[in-house]
Every structure is written in structure tokens, then in C-alpha cells.
Scaffold this active site. Structure first.
Site, PDB file in Angstrom:
ATOM      1  N   SER B 316      50.053 117.355 -62.537  1.00 19.91           N
ATOM      2  CA  SER B 316      48.782 117.969 -62.914  1.00 19.91           C
ATOM      3  C   SER B 316      48.659 118.054 -64.436  1.00 19.91           C
ATOM      4  O   SER B 316      47.557 117.998 -64.984  1.00 19.91           O
ATOM      5  CB  SER B 316      48.625 119.353 -62.281  1.00 19.91           C
ATOM      6  OG  SER B 316      49.148 120.340 -63.122  1.00 19.91           O
ATOM      7  N   TRP B 319      47.288 114.877 -65.436  1.00 18.44           N
ATOM      8  CA  TRP B 319      45.863 114.795 -65.108  1.00 18.44           C
ATOM      9  C   TRP B 319      45.001 115.346 -66.237  1.00 18.44           C
ATOM     10  O   TRP B 319      43.888 114.910 -66.485  1.00 18.44           O
ATOM     11  CB  TRP B 319      45.609 115.565 -63.806  1.00 18.44           C
ATOM     12  CG  TRP B 319      44.173 115.692 -63.402  1.00 18.44           C
ATOM     13  CD1 TRP B 319      43.435 114.779 -62.699  1.00 18.44           C
ATOM     14  CD2 TRP B 319      43.299 116.794 -63.649  1.00 18.44           C
ATOM     15  NE1 TRP B 319      42.162 115.244 -62.488  1.00 18.44           N
ATOM     16  CE2 TRP B 319      42.042 116.484 -63.069  1.00 18.44           C
ATOM     17  CE3 TRP B 319      43.429 118.015 -64.304  1.00 18.44           C
ATOM     18  CZ2 TRP B 319      40.937 117.350 -63.112  1.00 18.44           C
ATOM     19  CZ3 TRP B 319      42.341 118.883 -64.366  1.00 18.44           C
ATOM     20  CH2 TRP B 319      41.111 118.533 -63.775  1.00 18.44           C
ATOM     21  N   HIS B 320      45.549 116.344 -66.937  1.00 13.19           N
ATOM     22  CA  HIS B 320      44.778 116.998 -67.994  1.00 13.19           C
ATOM     23  C   HIS B 320      44.518 116.082 -69.170  1.00 13.19           C
ATOM     24  O   HIS B 320      43.539 116.258 -69.884  1.00 13.19           O
ATOM     25  CB  HIS B 320      45.495 118.254 -68.484  1.00 13.19           C
ATOM     26  CG  HIS B 320      45.254 119.441 -67.624  1.00 13.19           C
ATOM     27  ND1 HIS B 320      45.897 119.640 -66.436  1.00 13.19           N
ATOM     28  CD2 HIS B 320      44.412 120.497 -67.775  1.00 13.19           C
ATOM     29  CE1 HIS B 320      45.472 120.775 -65.895  1.00 13.19           C
ATOM     30  NE2 HIS B 320      44.571 121.308 -66.681  1.00 13.19           N
ATOM     31  N   GLY B 321      45.426 115.127 -69.401  1.00 15.27           N
ATOM     32  CA  GLY B 321      45.205 114.255 -70.544  1.00 15.27           C
ATOM     33  C   GLY B 321      46.253 113.165 -70.621  1.00 15.27           C
ATOM     34  O   GLY B 321      47.364 113.322 -70.104  1.00 15.27           O
TER      35      GLY B 321
END
Lengths: 353, 463
Positions: B316, B319-321
Site C-alpha cells: 500500500s 500504491w501511494h507513489g
């Protein structure tokens, strides 16, 4: 209260303050978007932080016949010195960190409704090899101030920063202070920094030999040519009635040392050579370079970092330009480039410590 | 388009609402079509090139939703469907990171492709992936085309979430009562929107240049500067994201659609476990349902549970960057959760409790440490955190007038964030159509309208 009534009262109550602020902004107009400043009533601050918000309005609405412009290399100039030396009325339009494209775009605007006798402009080396339409990254330009679209003026009439400027003007109004920051002071940063060799060198004790060399490619050459042609030459060609005073600013020897250490020296010299050769040969372009003024560039006490010099150097440059000294012409350009290359390529940078 | 823009507030929103409720008088279905078209307009406003990509993604997932449902080999079909979604996300979001990483490790010099990221792609990929998995699990039947498109596109959630679940949303699209303009819902929705807007354009956007300045000048930070920078970012992120989520809630309320809550005073959390039940709540649910549980959840013993948590959080983070700092942040949260679960496993049977104040402090410190890396990168983040504990310079470093002012603001924000009830609690509990609330609404409106357009700070060092 019934919800319908609540909503109606809410909408109607939100309007008066916004309407007042809009009217105030249009009347005071701190960025000169609509009209000349009311300098008899309010004090208008020209702040370094707001250059890209102020310059367009100054260009459109002020009275002048000369423009003093460029990057931080010219921010410490005094307009009054140019006015005295060249018998003109100058406005000062600093664009710190500004690209050639930005500055040229502004000048094109000036010519739309002013007849301009002189343009005085710094040409920064690190802005030469860039795309001809390049502007600064990480900055949102206030396009709403640059166009004639009234709808996007909503970003001007309801803007907390603009309101803050108006509030400051009102405080001064109550003290009966009015006027405008003199151009001599606009952009000036002399009082903000400490000058001297220690500040320039920042703990550096030597320049290392370069590990790599940046090659000046064909792409670099085309890009530089295109940028210089479109954003420095073309406007001079389009306005033969105007005298363009361009100067290459005297970076300190430390900056050339950094270029040397990074393997970038030759590339920088080539960029300059292309630029200089494109600019000589026009009657209305007066090109100057102060790189050979070694009493300046070798004296690190006159700088606050590797490139930014003190305002006395600015004043001396005005005198020298008036006297046509340190000018590069068609006749001496080859000698100039050769002696400059010889000097910077052979200089012992570690002798400055 | 963004919620915090004049074109949204004065043009898009009134026109969309008017059209929606007028058309709904004749046909619920057509009003949904209007809302869908408006959402496409909203999405395409900034860059119309992204519309075909989003449309293709919607079409693909709609078709595969049906294929999964009908197929004998559901697993394979699901795999193909998800693989393409991930590939699309991977291409747009991670290609340049991949190239850059190879350049670093293999000392190659490949050019970056400078691919422009379609707005909200992380969100609408996750939303649709969840739908596919639920069809596969038999939790839902595939829905009709119109409902599906609206479910993905509906503008309040399209760009920044909340990540919505179809089972919560789609039934709402067809309820006739919800398609009648409701003054009370509209007023409440308006208040949510105004509070959210205030949090974003007044608080978060005022903190942003401070954060840029302090994180940008990390090398020269004094101990005061380090603390100011870190607190400013922790609050900027919270007010920005929770503000946007509350605007989404408010916009939903205006059209009588209930969106899920995304933030519930996360900095009041007493543990990392609790933090993820209060921060970006819809993401937390998504990670649990579509990463953690498929990995095995807690059904395969304690050790495997910790591993699954760790993997889920690390992913995750990614996923943020597209960057190392996001992965490190994810790993950090994975570790925090592992430690937290381990502590509970150890402490609960022994009835050991940490005092509430200490627990909140430790949680906030751990979360903030993660944010410093998230914002500043690993090297710079660690540098800033070191400077926070430069005890000697407390006595030598000077504090400017501006800094004192900033510190006071940060203290005020701390009170809001650690002690006071949050926007949702305040509005759900106390809002009524009274004179006092007109004053609040007017103040919020006028201040927000002035703060939407701010001068951009010119970062000189960044040339």
C-alpha cells in the site's frame, strides 16, 4: 428557521463582503491590472516576492520610454542612474531566475502600447541553453493577469494575497502615506545578504579536477541558437528604433571554478560564443561583457555567492555602458572570445583560496 | 477539475445540480445519465486525453465483471482482468520509477519516458478491482452498464476517493426518493463542503509553503525549524486530505447520496491499529478485504498474520507513489502494525495497559516519523528528524517573529486535532438552520472564496 429561508439568507449575506472586496480591489488595484496606481491616495509596494504579479501591470499602465530588465543580475540596478546617464524614463522589471522567454514576452507587450527608446537587459549564461518557450517549473504563473479575459479576473479580485496588499495600503492611507516604492529599490536585495569571500566559498577549500566533461552537442547548439534568436535577437530586429543594451554579467571566479570542477566550463563558453556571435553586427544592439573586469571577478568580497555582486558594481556598469567600454563588436568579437577562453580554461582556480 | 476552484463552485456544481434534479422529475435513469456525463466533463476538464483511458478501463472491467460471473474458470478470468488493470496502473504510474531504478543499480542511462499520470488512476483502479473480486467471490451480481459507469465516474469520489464499494453505492442510484431535491440534505451537504473547503484552502494551503520552505532547506534547519516543518506537514496532510474527503461527503449529501466516511480524528488514535481505522478508512478497508485477507489474513497462524500485514502495508506504501520513500513508509507502517499486534498478543492476557496519554503520544510520534519520510525522502527525512533532537541548539538557535506566529498557529491546530470534535461530529451533532449557523456559513464562504486563489511562492533555489 426554515431551511429554504436559511439558504436564501445565507446566499444573500455572503454577497456584500465579497462585492466590497471586489470593488476595493478594482479601485486600489495593487497589481496595476486595470489602471495606473492612485499614488496620491495609497502607497503601492513593489516587492521582490511579487515580481511576476507586478511587472505586467507596470508594463501596460506606467509612463516610460525605457525598460531595465533581466534576472537577479539586474535587481540592484538603480533606474535613476540609467535615467541620468541616458536621458530617459526607465521602468524596472526584474524577473529573478527568469528565462529568456519570460523576459522577451514581457518586452513584446511593452512595445504594443509604448514607444521604447532603450532596453537595458542582463543576459544570464545559465538561461541560454534552454528551450525557447521555457518558463520556470514549480511556479504557477498568474495568467489571469497577463490576458484580457475578465472572467478569470475572479482570481485577482478575490485573492487573499491581493487583499493583504490592499490592507497594508490602507494602514498607510490612515497615516497619510501615499506613493510607490521607487524603482531604485524594487527588487533590491543588498540588505538581505552578507557579502564576502567566506560566504562565496561556503567552506570549500579547493576545486577538484573534473571527472567528466559535458559535451556540447548539436542538440545543445541548436537549442541555444533558437533560444537566443527568438528571445533576444528577434525583438531587436523588429524594433530598429530602439537601442538594446545587453550585458553579460560578471560572475565571480568562484562560479567559473565550479563550472571547471563539474566539467561544464567548455560547454558554458560555447554557449556564450554562440550568443555573442548572434548579437554583434546589429546597429541597435549594444553588447557588453564584464568578464574581463578582473578587479571585480577576482575580488570575492564583492559577492554574496558565486554569481551575485554588490550594487556598486551595478552602478559602475551603468557608467561603463554609457561610455561604451567593454563592448563586444563585430570587429573585436573573435579576439574577445579567444582571450576569454584562454583566461578561463587556463586559470588556476585553486589559487583563489 | 478540482473542488477548490471557481469554475467548480460557480459553474459546474450549480449547473450539475440543477440539471440532475430537473431531469429526475421526468426520469431517474436519465438523471443518472446526466450525472455520469457531468462527471466525464468534470474529469476531462483538466486534460481530455485521459477520458479515453478511463473509458477503456471502465468498459474492460464492466465486460470482465460479466465474464467472471458467467465463466467456468472464474479464477483465470479474474486474473486476466486484474492483470490488465495492474498493467495499466503500472505503466502510467511506475514505468519511470522502474527505469530510474534500473539506471541506479545497473549504471545505465536510459531516458525517462515522462509519462503523464491520468488523474485519479490509483483510485479508480482500486475501486474497479474490488468490484471484480466481489463478483468472483459471489458477493455481488454484475450490475447494468449505466449503474456501473456512474459507480466509477460519480464525480465526488473520482479523483481522490473515498474508495467506494458498489454494494453500498449502486442501490442508492435507483432509489426514487434520493432523486428528489431535499433542502435539509442540501444545507447539511453545503456545510460539509464549506468546512472541507476551509480545511483545504485556508489551513492546508497556508501550511504548504511553510512545509516547502522547511523541507526544502533541510540542511540549514534549526531545532525550531525542524519541529515547525514536521508539525506543519503532519497537519497539512491531514487537513488537505480530510478536507477533500469532507467536501466529497458534502457533495454526496447535496445529491442525497451517502458516501463513506474517510477520516475520524486519526491523530487521537491510541495505537497504529486504531490509526488505520481512522485514517483513510476506505483504503484501510480495501487493504484488509483485497490484500490482507487474500494473502491469508489471520487464518494461518500468528507468524503468517504478521507477514501478511507487513506485505499488505508495504504494497500500500507503493500504491501511494512511485518512489523508494513510499515503499519505506509502507514498510514502516507494516512494522508498526506487526509490533502493535505482537504487543496486544503479549499484553492482553497479562492485562498490561499503556496509559492513554502515553499511547496517543507514541502513536502520533510514530505516524509523524513516517510522514517525514513520506514527504522528504529517506535521507532528508532522517536529517530533519535528527535536527529535531539537536538539544544544544535550543539555546543557541534564534526564533524569528514569523516562526513564533507559526508555532502559535500550530499549537491552535494541535488543540483542534487532538482534543476538539471533528467536522463530522460537529455537523451531524450540532448543525441546525439557525442564525448562528448562517454566520458560520457566511464566514466560511467568504474566507474560502478569498483563499482559493493564492499567489504562487517563487522557489528561487529550484532552478
Amino acid at each position: 428557521m426554515k431551511t429554504k429561508k436559511w439558504l436564501i439568507v445565507y446566499i444573500l449575506s455572503s454577497i456584500p463582503l465579497l462585492a466590497l472586496i471586489a470593488a476595493l480591489t478594482i479601485f486600489v488595484d495593487p497589481y496595476f491590472h486595470y489602471h495606473k496606481p492612485h499614488t496620491d491616495l495609497f502607497f503601492y509596494e513593489l516587492s521582490n516576492d511579487n515580481e511576476r504579479y507586478l511587472n505586467d501591470g507596470i508594463t501596460l499602465h506606467f509612463d516610460y520610454d525605457a525598460i531595465l530588465t533581466g534576472t537577479s543580475m539586474m535587481e540592484n540596478f538603480k533606474s535613476s542612474e540609467f535615467d541620468a546617464a541616458f536621458d530617459c524614463k526607465t521602468i524596472k522589471l526584474p524577473y529573478r531566475g527568469g528565462t529568456l522567454y519570460e523576459i522577451n514576452s514581457n518586452q513584446e507587450k511593452a512595445f504594443q502600447n509604448h514607444s521604447v527608446k532603450y532596453i537595458f537587459r542582463s543576459l544570464d549564461y545559465y538561461m541560454l541553453n534552454k528551450e525557447s518557450t521555457e518558463k520556470r517549473n514549480h511556479f504557477t504563473y498568474p495568467e489571469y493577469l497577463y490576458n484580457k479575459n475578465l472572467v478569470d479576473d475572479v482570481k485577482y479580485i478575490w485573492n487573499i494575497n491581493v487583499l493583504s496588499s490592499i490592507a497594508k495600503s490602507f494602514v498607510k492611507y490612515l497615516k497619510k502615506e501615499s506613493g510607490i516604492t521607487p524603482f531604485d529599490e524594487y527588487g533590491n536585495w543588498m540588505s538581505e545578504y552578507v557579502f564576502g569571500k567566506k560566504e562565496v566559498l561556503k567552506g570549500r577549500t579547493k576545486f577538484k579536477s573534473p571527472k567528466n566533461f559535458f559535451e556540447f552537442t548539436e542538440q545543445d547548439e541548436n537549442r541555444t541558437r533558437n533560444n537566443v534568436q527568438k528571445n533576444i535577437v528577434d525583438i531587436a530586429v523588429a524594433h530598429p528604433e530602439t537601442q538594446f543594451y545587453y550585458f553579460l554579467p560578471p560572475y565571480s571566479i568562484a562560479e567559473w571554478g565550479i563550472l571547471y570542477e563539474n566539467g561544464d566550463l567548455q560547454r558554458r563558453l560555447k554557449e556564450e560564443a554562440i550568443t555573442v556571435q548572434l548579437l554583434v553586427g546589429y546597429d541597435n544592439i549594444h553588447l557588453f561583457s564584464f568578464n574581463s573586469k578582473t578587479d571585480w571577478i577576482l575580488n570575492l568580497d564583492r559577492y554574496k555567492d558565486s554569481v551575485h555582486y554588490d550594487d556598486k558594481i551595478n552602478s559602475e556598469m551603468v557608467k561603463l555602458m554609457r561610455e561604451d567600454k567593454y563592448r563586444i563588436t563585430k570587429e573585436n568579437v573573435d579576439d574577445y572570445l579567444k582571450s576569454e577562453t584562454d583566461f578561463f580554461m587556463n586559470f588556476d582556480y585553486n589559487s583563489i583560496f | 477539475m478540482l473542488f477548490n476552484s471557481y469554475e467548480f463552485i460557480f459553474f459546474f456544481l450549480p449547473v450539475t445540480l440543477l440539471g440532475y434534479f430537473l431531469i429526475a422529475k421526468k426520469s431517474v435513469k436519465l438523471s443518472n445519465v446526466w450525472l455520469t456525463l457531468a462527471s466525464f466533463f468534470f474529469y476531462g476538464w483538466w486534460n481530455i486525453r485521459f477520458v479515453p483511458i478511463l473509458s477503456a478501463s471502465i468498459l474492460w472491467n464492466f465486460i470482465f465483471g460479466h465474464l467472471i460471473h458467467k465463466s467456468k474458470n472464474k479464477k483465470l478470468v479474474l486474473f486476466i482482468a486484474i492483470a490488465v488493470n495492474i498493467a495499466l496502473l503500472g505503466y502510467f504510474k511506475y514505468t519511470d520509477f522502474f527505469i530510474d531504478s534500473i539506471n541506479r543499480f545497473a549504471h545505465t542511462d536510459w531516458n525517462l519516458l515522462n509519462i503523464v499520470l491520468p488523474l485519479g488512476i490509483s483510485f479508480w483502479t482500486f475501486t474497479q478491482t474490488a468490484y471484480l473480486v466481489d463478483v468472483y467471490r459471489g458477493k455481488t451480481e454484475p450490475c447494468n452498464f449505466l449503474d456501473y459507469v456512474l459507480f466509477v465516474m460519480i464525480f465526488p469520489h473520482l479523483i481522490s476517493g473515498p474508495i467506494i464499494n458498489h454494494s453500498e453505492m449502486i442501490p442508492q442510484f435507483n432509489e426514487k426518493e434520493r432523486h428528489k431535491f431535499n433542502l435539509d440534505n442540501f444545507a447539511l451537504g453545503l456545510m460539509f463542503f464549506l468546512f472541507g473547503l476551509f480545511k483545504k484552502v485556508v489551513i492546508a494551503d497556508s501550511l504548504a509553503p511553510i512545509v516547502d520552505q522547511y523541507f526544502g532547506g533541510a540542511d540549514a534547519l534549526s531545532v525550531w525549524g525542524a519541529w515547525i516543518g514536521v508539525f506543519a506537514y503532519t497537519f497539512q496532510l491531514y487537513f488537505d486530505f480530510s478536507g477533500y474527503s469532507e467536501m466529497a461527503l458534502g457533495l454526496g449529501k447535496m445529491i442525497n447520496i451517502d458516501f463513506p466516511i474517510n477520516f475520524d480524528s486519526p491523530y487521537k488514535s491510541k495505537s497504529p491499529i486504531e490509526f488505520w481505522q481512522r485514517w483513510h478508512m476506505t483504503l484501510g478497508s480495501w487493504i484488509r478485504d483485497y490484500l490482507y485477507i487474500p494473502l491469508g489474513g489471520n487464518r494461518k497462524g500468528q507468524v503468517r498474520k504478521m507477514l501478511n500485514l507487513f506485505i499488505a502495508m508495504t504494497l500500500s506504501g507503493f500504491w501511494h507513489g512511485a518512489g523508494l520513500k513510499y515503499i519505506v513508509w509502507g514498510i514502516w507502517h507494516g512494522l508498526l502494525l506487526v509490533v502493535n499486534h505482537s504487543w496486544r498478543y503479549f499484553a492482553k492476557p497479562r492485562n498490561i495497559k499503556i496509559p492513554s496519554f502515553v499511547a496517543k503520544f507514541m502513536t502520533f510520534a510514530a505516524i509523524t516519523a513516517g510522514w517525514v519520510i513520506f514527504r522528504g525522502g529517506v535521507k532528508r527525512g532522517l536529517k530533519i528528524m535528527t535536527k529535531m533532537f539537536n538539544i544544544e541548539s535550543i539555546f543557541t538557535a534564534s526564533v524569528s517573529g514569523n516562526q513564533i506566529f507559526t508555532i502559535l498557529i500550530l499549537i491552535l491546530l494541535s488543540v483542534t486535532v487532538f482534543i476538539m470534535p471533528n467536522v463530522i461530529e460537529v455537523l451531524n451533532g450540532r448543525f441546525k438552520t439557525s442564525k448562528r449557523w448562517i454566520l458560520v456559513a457566511v464566514l466560511l464562504t467568504d474566507i474560502c472564496i478569498l483563499c482559493i486563489s493564492r499567489n504562487s511562492v517563487f522557489l528561487y533555489f529550484d532552478f
